[in-house]
Design a protein around this motif. Sequence first.
Motif, PDB file in Angstrom:
ATOM      1  N   ASP A 553       0.854  -1.187   0.000  1.00 32.16           N
ATOM      2  CA  ASP A 553       0.000   0.000   0.000  1.00 32.16           C
ATOM      3  C   ASP A 553       0.894   1.242   0.000  1.00 32.16           C
ATOM      4  OD1 ASP A 553      -1.791   2.049   0.405  1.00 32.16           O
ATOM      5  OD2 ASP A 553      -2.928   1.006   1.962  1.00 32.16           O
ATOM      6  N   THR A 554       0.871   1.979  -1.110  1.00 36.53           N
ATOM      7  CA  THR A 554       1.707   3.177  -1.260  1.00 36.53           C
ATOM      8  C   THR A 554       0.888   4.472  -1.167  1.00 36.53           C
ATOM      9  OG1 THR A 554       1.471   3.101  -3.668  1.00 36.53           O
ATOM     10  CG2 THR A 554       3.356   1.927  -2.693  1.00 36.53           C
ATOM     11  N   GLY A 555      -0.368   4.349  -0.742  1.00 36.63           N
ATOM     12  CA  GLY A 555      -1.271   5.493  -0.760  1.00 36.63           C
ATOM     13  C   GLY A 555      -0.868   6.639   0.142  1.00 36.63           C
ATOM     14  N   LEU A 556      -0.035   6.360   1.144  1.00 41.81           N
ATOM     15  CA  LEU A 556       0.372   7.417   2.070  1.00 41.81           C
ATOM     16  C   LEU A 556       1.814   7.869   1.865  1.00 41.81           C
ATOM     17  CD1 LEU A 556      -1.241   6.371   5.473  1.00 41.81           C
ATOM     18  CD2 LEU A 556      -1.754   8.386   4.133  1.00 41.81           C
ATOM     19  N   ASP A 557       2.483   7.292   0.901  1.00 43.58           N
ATOM     20  CA  ASP A 557       3.909   7.589   0.727  1.00 43.58           C
ATOM     21  C   ASP A 557       4.175   9.070   0.497  1.00 43.58           C
ATOM     22  OD1 ASP A 557       4.295   4.930   1.065  1.00 43.58           O
ATOM     23  OD2 ASP A 557       5.039   4.509  -0.958  1.00 43.58           O
ATOM     24  N   HIS A 558       3.249   9.768  -0.127  1.00 44.26           N
ATOM     25  CA  HIS A 558       3.492  11.172  -0.478  1.00 44.26           C
ATOM     26  C   HIS A 558       3.192  12.136   0.664  1.00 44.26           C
ATOM     27  CE1 HIS A 558      -0.782  10.607  -1.037  1.00 44.26           C
ATOM     28  NE2 HIS A 558      -0.971  11.902  -1.206  1.00 44.26           N
ATOM     29  N   ILE A 559       2.508  11.680   1.709  1.00 44.88           N
ATOM     30  CA  ILE A 559       2.179  12.601   2.803  1.00 44.88           C
ATOM     31  C   ILE A 559       2.680  12.121   4.164  1.00 44.88           C
ATOM     32  CG2 ILE A 559       0.147  13.585   1.661  1.00 44.88           C
ATOM     33  CD1 ILE A 559      -1.607  11.783   3.416  1.00 44.88           C
ATOM     34  N   ALA A 560       2.987  10.846   4.307  1.00 44.74           N
ATOM     35  CA  ALA A 560       3.426  10.317   5.608  1.00 44.74           C
ATOM     36  C   ALA A 560       4.931  10.470   5.764  1.00 44.74           C
ATOM     37  CB  ALA A 560       3.034   8.862   5.751  1.00 44.74           C
ATOM     38  N   GLU A 561       5.350  10.859   6.946  1.00 47.12           N
ATOM     39  CA  GLU A 561       6.775  10.998   7.229  1.00 47.12           C
ATOM     40  C   GLU A 561       7.426   9.648   7.471  1.00 47.12           C
ATOM     41  OE1 GLU A 561       9.493  13.842  10.107  1.00 47.12           O
ATOM     42  OE2 GLU A 561       7.434  14.384   9.586  1.00 47.12           O
ATOM     43  N   ASP A 562       6.698   8.732   8.076  1.00 48.55           N
ATOM     44  CA  ASP A 562       7.193   7.377   8.332  1.00 48.55           C
ATOM     45  C   ASP A 562       6.068   6.389   8.046  1.00 48.55           C
ATOM     46  OD1 ASP A 562       9.946   7.623   9.352  1.00 48.55           O
ATOM     47  OD2 ASP A 562       8.994   8.789  10.948  1.00 48.55           O
ATOM     48  N   VAL A 563       6.400   5.300   7.373  1.00 46.25           N
ATOM     49  CA  VAL A 563       5.413   4.276   7.032  1.00 46.25           C
ATOM     50  C   VAL A 563       5.975   2.912   7.422  1.00 46.25           C
ATOM     51  CG1 VAL A 563       4.083   3.174   5.196  1.00 46.25           C
ATOM     52  CG2 VAL A 563       4.519   5.648   5.113  1.00 46.25           C
ATOM     53  N   LEU A 564       5.153   2.112   8.096  1.00 45.85           N
ATOM     54  CA  LEU A 564       5.511   0.734   8.426  1.00 45.85           C
ATOM     55  C   LEU A 564       4.553  -0.182   7.691  1.00 45.85           C
ATOM     56  CD1 LEU A 564       7.286  -1.123  10.262  1.00 45.85           C
ATOM     57  CD2 LEU A 564       5.352  -1.132  11.852  1.00 45.85           C
ATOM     58  N   HIS A 565       5.104  -1.080   6.864  1.00 45.62           N
ATOM     59  CA  HIS A 565       4.281  -2.015   6.104  1.00 45.62           C
ATOM     60  C   HIS A 565       4.158  -3.327   6.869  1.00 45.62           C
ATOM     61  CE1 HIS A 565       5.516   0.833   2.920  1.00 45.62           C
ATOM     62  NE2 HIS A 565       4.316   0.566   2.432  1.00 45.62           N
TER      63      HIS A 565
END
Length: 610
Positions: A553-565
């Motif tokens: 899920d890449t839907g938050l890549d442009h607005i999230a500072e940190d992402v955990l998959h």
Amino acid sequence: MCGIVGYIGSEGAAPILVEGLKSLEYRGYDSAGIALAPGGGEFRITRASGKLRNLQNRVDMNDPATTGIGHTRWATHGRPTEENAHPHRSADGQVVAVHNGIFENFLELRAELKGAGHTFVTETDTECFPVMVSQIMRTEPDFKEAFRLAVGRMHGIYAIGCLLATDPGRILVGRSGPPLVIGLGDGENFIASDVVPLLRHTRRVIYLEDGDLAEITRDAVTIFRQDGSPVERPVFVVPFDPVAAEKGGFKHFMQKEIFEQPLAVSNTLLDRLPLDGGGVPLGLAFTDEELRSFQRITILACGTSRHAGLVGQFYLEQLARIGVEVDYGSEYRYRDPVVMADTLAIGITQSGETADTLAAMKEAAARGARGMAICNVQGSTAARLAEATLLTHAGPEIGVASTKAFTTQLVVLLLLALRLGEARGTLDPAVRAEIIQALRELPALLERVASTERKIHQWAQKWHEATDFLYLGRGPLYPIALEGALKLKELSYIHAEGYPAGEMKHGPIALIDRHLPIVAVMPRDAHREKVLSNLQEAAARDGRILALVEEGDTGLDHIAEDVLHLPKVNPWLAPILYVVPLQLLSYHIAVIRGCDVDQPRNLAKSVTVE
């Protein structure tokens, strides 16, 4: 709150009492003390304020006395000082007592006893008990009878252990509210507020019930009621392995218990998943006809257990199609609740001894509800109050902040929803099959999630100086947001709030600026697009987003500072999987900030007073 231990046998009591208090320190750690009864009409009492190590440095571990009682305190009446630490003694020095609970009439008793010539040296309610025993013994010299009469004068809730200096061959105990367990040995016997300190010595235990008193010697246990009549209580064999109550190489109990969740969930599921197309074998005390007759469910719980109940509300309403309300155990009986006919009241409590939840369960039963308990302790008060009990089998949980107890409660609630759905004919067979298969795969998925600890630690290093956090989720994940926020508050003392993501714009959005971390729980489920929209609103106001999403899920890549998959999981099980990184985040932030994660300030594991 508070922990009590006692020993009578042939070995030195001091090391047994101190080790027992170590196992109970999660119940309170404001002060601690022990009283040894060597005979000859005296006691050797050692007390200290603060953590148990302060007491341990003062105790003579080679003291030959073979009878003693000990206590670790969570302060209610009186400051957490050495003077107010238990055990407390009578003015003549002949009676000592330890106490968990509250004597509500202690001011009245103190005034009465002062009028009889007794003096008091502490601010506590407990001191009135040994003084009362001493007063009664002026006219009734039998210690057992004086103890019974003194207990009858106490109003409130209590677990009590008591010794007489001239009679070190017995310990007298009483219980009304807080738990008290007797451990049965060979030529020795024990008392404790919990089974954990007993596991090094015995697994054979007796749980005292409300109103029980007991006389304990090296070779016998006699239980009697307030009127003096004898009573028999069953002996339970505790299934916990003593090793399970140790840290096992982990830095903290909480860290160990987070990593134990795959095993704990496996134990919860053991023998509870159907084979060959049969029903979910929960072994409930209710027939299918009774399960179909329930028209409403009320869940009664506090703290983390209440968050489990909120997830359970989604499970039960959607799978069993039955209306569910989730109540604070601490509030339920104070609002004159309306209990409809054919209501099932479910109390959720890790220990089975949470005072507010027990009171709520009793209130619901008094108003006609049928009772069920979801708890972790066989033979606990909640289990004895309820008509049916579902044990979580999480094993001993020592860390004050609950982790594996929570995830196993969620598993039990999902199993219960499946069982009710089967009985009521509301469960889609395809959905049922998918959930059961997902439950079989869940322990392995939890292992994978636990392996994200290194990345979570990096998050903690980055965010540990924040002063506020906002946690967001939707559907059955919004209670996970609540739980994530609670864990951070409990462990790190950082202010945090959890909200349904859709509620953000109804007030909390005013808090958002470039300093506010927003932890978003966003699996790929029916609510994903709504959460994504809410987070875009937060990002537009400079909110700094940390997101838990599904792999790919890449839907938050442009607005999230940190992402955990996280691994792909059946949506019904997402709450169980997604809470684990939140537990780890709270744990590591607290460790970096130098907080005591196993024993957070002002908290106690088992809340046995209101």
